[in-house]
Structures are given as C-alpha cells and as structure tokens.
Design a protein around this motif. Structure first.
Motif, PDB file in Angstrom:
ATOM      1  N   SER A   1      -2.778  -3.210   9.405  1.00  0.00           N
ATOM      2  CA  SER A   1      -1.157  -2.420   9.605  1.00  0.00           C
ATOM      3  C   SER A   1      -1.050  -1.184   9.536  1.00  0.00           C
ATOM      4  CB  SER A   1      -0.775  -2.798   8.172  1.00  0.00           C
ATOM      5  OG  SER A   1      -1.033  -4.533   8.197  1.00  0.00           O
ATOM      6  N   GLU A   2      -1.524   0.028   8.805  1.00  0.00           N
ATOM      7  CA  GLU A   2      -1.357   1.313   9.255  1.00  0.00           C
ATOM      8  C   GLU A   2      -1.385   1.088  10.542  1.00  0.00           C
ATOM      9  OE1 GLU A   2      -1.443   5.503   9.104  1.00  0.00           O
ATOM     10  OE2 GLU A   2      -2.671   4.253   9.230  1.00  0.00           O
ATOM     11  N   ARG A   3      -2.537   1.377  11.322  1.00  0.00           N
ATOM     12  CA  ARG A   3      -2.665   1.906  12.840  1.00  0.00           C
ATOM     13  C   ARG A   3      -1.699   0.737  13.365  1.00  0.00           C
ATOM     14  NH1 ARG A   3      -9.487   1.400  13.211  1.00  0.00           N
ATOM     15  NH2 ARG A   3      -9.910   3.496  11.847  1.00  0.00           N
TER      16      ARG A   3
ATOM     17  N   CYS B   1       6.715   0.984   8.384  1.00  0.00           N
ATOM     18  CA  CYS B   1       6.370   0.389   7.258  1.00  0.00           C
ATOM     19  C   CYS B   1       7.027  -0.168   6.394  1.00  0.00           C
ATOM     20  CB  CYS B   1       5.093   1.920   6.862  1.00  0.00           C
ATOM     21  SG  CYS B   1       4.305   2.806   6.978  1.00  0.00           S
TER      22      CYS B   1
ATOM     23  N   THR C   1      -9.757   7.259   4.441  1.00  0.00           N
ATOM     24  CA  THR C   1      -8.573   7.547   4.535  1.00  0.00           C
ATOM     25  C   THR C   1      -7.962   9.019   4.296  1.00  0.00           C
ATOM     26  OG1 THR C   1      -7.801   7.334   1.697  1.00  0.00           O
ATOM     27  CG2 THR C   1      -7.591   5.615   4.154  1.00  0.00           C
TER      28      THR C   1
ATOM     29  N   ARG D   1       1.157   8.364   5.849  1.00  0.00           N
ATOM     30  CA  ARG D   1      -0.331   8.113   6.719  1.00  0.00           C
ATOM     31  C   ARG D   1      -0.948   6.708   5.349  1.00  0.00           C
ATOM     32  NH1 ARG D   1      -3.904   8.841  11.521  1.00  0.00           N
ATOM     33  NH2 ARG D   1      -3.932   7.258  11.234  1.00  0.00           N
TER      34      ARG D   1
ATOM     35  N   ILE E   1      -2.544  -2.004   1.365  1.00  0.00           N
ATOM     36  CA  ILE E   1      -2.810  -2.738   0.669  1.00  0.00           C
ATOM     37  C   ILE E   1      -2.814  -3.073  -1.200  1.00  0.00           C
ATOM     38  CG2 ILE E   1      -5.064  -2.286  -0.449  1.00  0.00           C
ATOM     39  CD1 ILE E   1      -6.079   0.339   1.341  1.00  0.00           C
TER      40      ILE E   1
ATOM     41  N   GLN F   1     -12.788   4.247  -0.142  1.00  0.00           N
ATOM     42  CA  GLN F   1     -11.721   3.828   0.585  1.00  0.00           C
ATOM     43  C   GLN F   1     -10.931   5.139   0.386  1.00  0.00           C
ATOM     44  OE1 GLN F   1     -10.802   0.743  -1.410  1.00  0.00           O
ATOM     45  NE2 GLN F   1     -12.320  -1.171  -0.628  1.00  0.00           N
TER      46      GLN F   1
ATOM     47  N   GLY G   1      -5.476  -3.895   5.184  1.00  0.00           N
ATOM     48  CA  GLY G   1      -3.918  -2.325   5.467  1.00  0.00           C
ATOM     49  C   GLY G   1      -4.508  -1.572   6.212  1.00  0.00           C
ATOM     50  N   VAL G   2      -5.713  -1.191   6.642  1.00  0.00           N
ATOM     51  CA  VAL G   2      -5.936  -0.101   7.239  1.00  0.00           C
ATOM     52  C   VAL G   2      -6.155  -0.580   9.310  1.00  0.00           C
ATOM     53  CG1 VAL G   2      -7.807   0.644   8.863  1.00  0.00           C
ATOM     54  CG2 VAL G   2      -7.985   1.030   6.757  1.00  0.00           C
TER      55      VAL G   2
ATOM     56  N   LEU H   1      -0.691   3.073   3.535  1.00  0.00           N
ATOM     57  CA  LEU H   1      -1.499   2.670   3.682  1.00  0.00           C
ATOM     58  C   LEU H   1      -1.420   1.848   2.362  1.00  0.00           C
ATOM     59  CD1 LEU H   1      -4.369   1.404   4.622  1.00  0.00           C
ATOM     60  CD2 LEU H   1      -5.648   3.306   3.922  1.00  0.00           C
ATOM     61  N   ASP H   2      -1.169   2.121   1.344  1.00  0.00           N
ATOM     62  CA  ASP H   2      -1.557   2.210  -0.015  1.00  0.00           C
ATOM     63  C   ASP H   2      -0.097   1.088  -0.530  1.00  0.00           C
ATOM     64  OD1 ASP H   2      -3.452   3.968  -0.489  1.00  0.00           O
ATOM     65  OD2 ASP H   2      -1.809   5.697  -1.714  1.00  0.00           O
TER      66      ASP H   2
END
Length: 373
Positions: A35-37, A53, A92, A6, A14, A88, A32-33, A10-11
C-alpha cells in the motif's frame, strides 16, 4: 522528511490491516508495504502523498466491513509503531540509506557498469603493479618476489622545514611517502581481473518470493588464484546478528596466495572443503529475496566474488564516507561502536565483520534518525 513520512504512513497501513488479520502479522506487513509503495508511486509532493495515504486507509477500512474507524487516519493520531517488529522497523528505517543507481555505477557494483579493461601484455600485479605471466596450469612463468605496501596511500597535512603546511601522500601501513619502496614482501605476484561480461553472463539475481522483505548482513573472504580473486568464505547474519550462512568455499583456480592476513583463510582450512561457488550461490538464493536489503562494507567486492547482481544494498563505506575517501570498517567500528575488530594475527573474521556492518547502521539510525532497532 520523506522517509519519516513514509514510515508513519506504513505504520498506519499495518495498523489497519491488523484489524482485518490480527493473527497474520507477516501478511499485514507485506500488504502494508504494498500500500505504501502504491501511494509513493502515484505522487510527487508530500501533500499529495498524505492525501493518498488517507484515501488508502479509508479503502482498507472498507475492506473490514464494519471495523471501527475511530482511531484516526494518516493525517493524525497514534503512529502505530507497535505494529512493527524490530526487523520490519529496521527494514523500513534503513531504506533511505540504500545505494542509488548512480552510486552503484560509480562504485563498480556488478550489473550497473560497463567495464573496459586496459590492453596489457600479461597480468598486472594487484599489489605492486608489476607485469607478470602465468602458464595455462596457473604456475608462475618465472619466480619473482612481490615487494609492496599492504596499506593504502592517503593524503595528509604535513608541516615543512620552515613550519609551512603542505599536503603529502603517505601509506597508512608504514607512513612512508607515495612512491617509496614497499614495506611487505610476498612470494609471488597476484591479480584481480574484473569481469567484462556486458550481459553479466553467469551472475545470478535473487528471486521475487511471497515473503516479507528483511535485512541481512553479508561479508565474504577471498583468496588470490590464477583466475583472479575468488570466494573462499561466505557469511550471512540476520538483523539480530545470528548466523544464517557460514561456509567455506573451494576456489576453482589454483591458489596463488591465501591472503591470510586479510582473509583469515589458510590452506589447511580449505584442504577438505568440497563446496564450490555454485553451492554458496544456491544457499544465498534460498535465503534472500529480490526485496531484501544486504548490508556490508564495500559490498561491490563481495558481490563480484559471489557473481551476484542485487539492487537493494546498504554500503557502510558510503554511508560513513568522509575525508575524501572510504573509511575502513575497523576504524568505524572503533570510533562508533567502541569495538575492536580485525585485530587478530589470524586475519579477518567474516562473521565479526558482517555483524559490525549491521551494528554501524543501527548506530546510524539511533544517532541520526532517533530510531532504535
């Protein structure tokens, strides 16, 4: 592991958003958060998560209308960790240690359990368990000393007269056996009545705001009053350990015991304090959002004192749980950080304790997850 995958995803997100908005890092982190969620919510396996992803990265690149896509996608290439600030990265990385709903209920976090108090004639002393009574004005109906143990009873391995091993419950304050006469004397009894509001009337929650989620260390000091244990000091520090809130609070009920040995609060300190519980709640409400993570040691007590319900908490007493019981913050600080806290005769310092809880989590991330924040 899920959390590592995850963080890597996230990286990537972003990094791609930074190509679109290079001058707005906060917006990139927020998107970014999101999109990841979104990817996490649509999958049940690691393989599917990676595919989602990859598709999300392609979607972000399409938003750029011509932005170069030669640096790889979620299947390989640079991790893009440089895109994350330390705050950040801390947020995470610490997500995996968030208290689960089952643990919230088991450890009596407000809003997650239904408390049913026993029916008693009078009040039970929180220290010696004796029954006592107070008048409507908060005065003792009859004066009586409270003889108690200031520490907790722990199970220890002991050796009998013939060398055989046995287990015995002893108090860590004086090493006397369970059931022995108390080693400390107070001028009166105290109580800590738990709140029994099924809908938790009067409790507040943080608001969802258009602000990047962050990590805060929190610690409260409480005193015993006629209404139970009430807030007397609130401290909140940011991920660097800098103080964001540090305020004294005047309890509503008549103070029975300032509990100075543990709270560090004295009668003189509160003599000219006008701030009430609502003022502390208001300050905290302005500072944090519903997505923020609160870090502390046995935070259920602090949240009860604040009359606050919060889902995202990291409790160091649970993260470092061992030996069949929760370990003290001072013990963990000495063992893991090489730092002595709570040693002053004047009592605990909530700023010191809040910083220690944050540093314990940084130590955990560094030694267990190889993440330095």
């Amino acid at each position: 592991q899920w959390y590592q995958r995850r963080v890597r995803g996230l990286d990537y997100f972003i990094t791609e958003y930074l190509k679109l908005w290079p001058d707005d890092r906060q917006k990139c982190f927020k998107e970014g958060v999101k999109s990841e969620r979104s990817c996490l919510g649509k999958c049940k396996t690691k393989a599917l998560y990676t595919n989602l992803c990859t598709n999300e990265v392609k979607r972000i690149r399409e938003l750029g209308k011509g932005v170069s896509s030669t640096k790889g996608d979620a299947g390989g290439g640079s991790s893009g960790s440089s895109a994350l600030t330390k705050q950040q990265l801390f947020f995470t990385s610490i997500l995996k240690y968030k208290v689960t709903k089952v643990e919230l209920r088991k450890n009596f976090y407000p809003g997650y359990y239904e408390y049913k108090p026993p029916v008693l004639e009078g009040l039970h002393c929180n220290r010696c368990s004796k029954l006592f009574e107070l008048t409507e004005e908060g005065e003792y109906l009859r004066s009586e000393r409270c003889i108690h143990h200031s520490g907790k009873a722990r199970t220890r391995n002991t050796r009998g007269p013939k060398g055989e091993m046995d287990k015995m419950r002893v108090y860590d304050c004086c090493n006397q056996g369970d059931g022995s006469s108390g080693c400390s004397v107070a001028t009166g009894h105290v109580h800590n009545v738990e709140y029994n509001n099924r809908d938790w009337t009067g409790y507040f929650r943080a608001k969802k705001r258009d602000r990047s989620p962050s990590v805060w260390g929190l610690d409260c000091e409480m005193v015993y009053t006629a209404d139970g244990m009430e807030l007397a000091r609130l401290t909140v520090v940011d991920h660097k350990g800098s103080t964001a809130i540090d305020m004294l609070v005047q309890p509503t009920g008549r103070v029975l015991d300032y509990n100075t040995r543990f709270s560090g609060v004295t009668e003189a300190m509160l003599a000219n304090v006008s701030a009430k519980l609502f003022d502390a709640q208001k300050a905290l409400y302005k500072l944090i959002t519903v997505d923020c993570i609160l870090v502390g040691h046995s935070l259920e007590s602090d949240l009860h004192a604040l009359q606050m319900i919060h889902r995202n908490v990291v409790d160091t007493s649970l993260v470092y749980y061992g030996g069949g019981h929760k370990r003290g913050l001072a013990t963990l600080s000495a063992e893991c950080l090489g730092r002595i806290i709570q040693s002053a005769d004047a009592g605990h310092d909530s700023t010191e304790d809040a910083i220690a809880a944050l540093d314990l989590m940084k130590h955990k991330l560094k030694t267990t997850d190889n993440v330095k924040v």
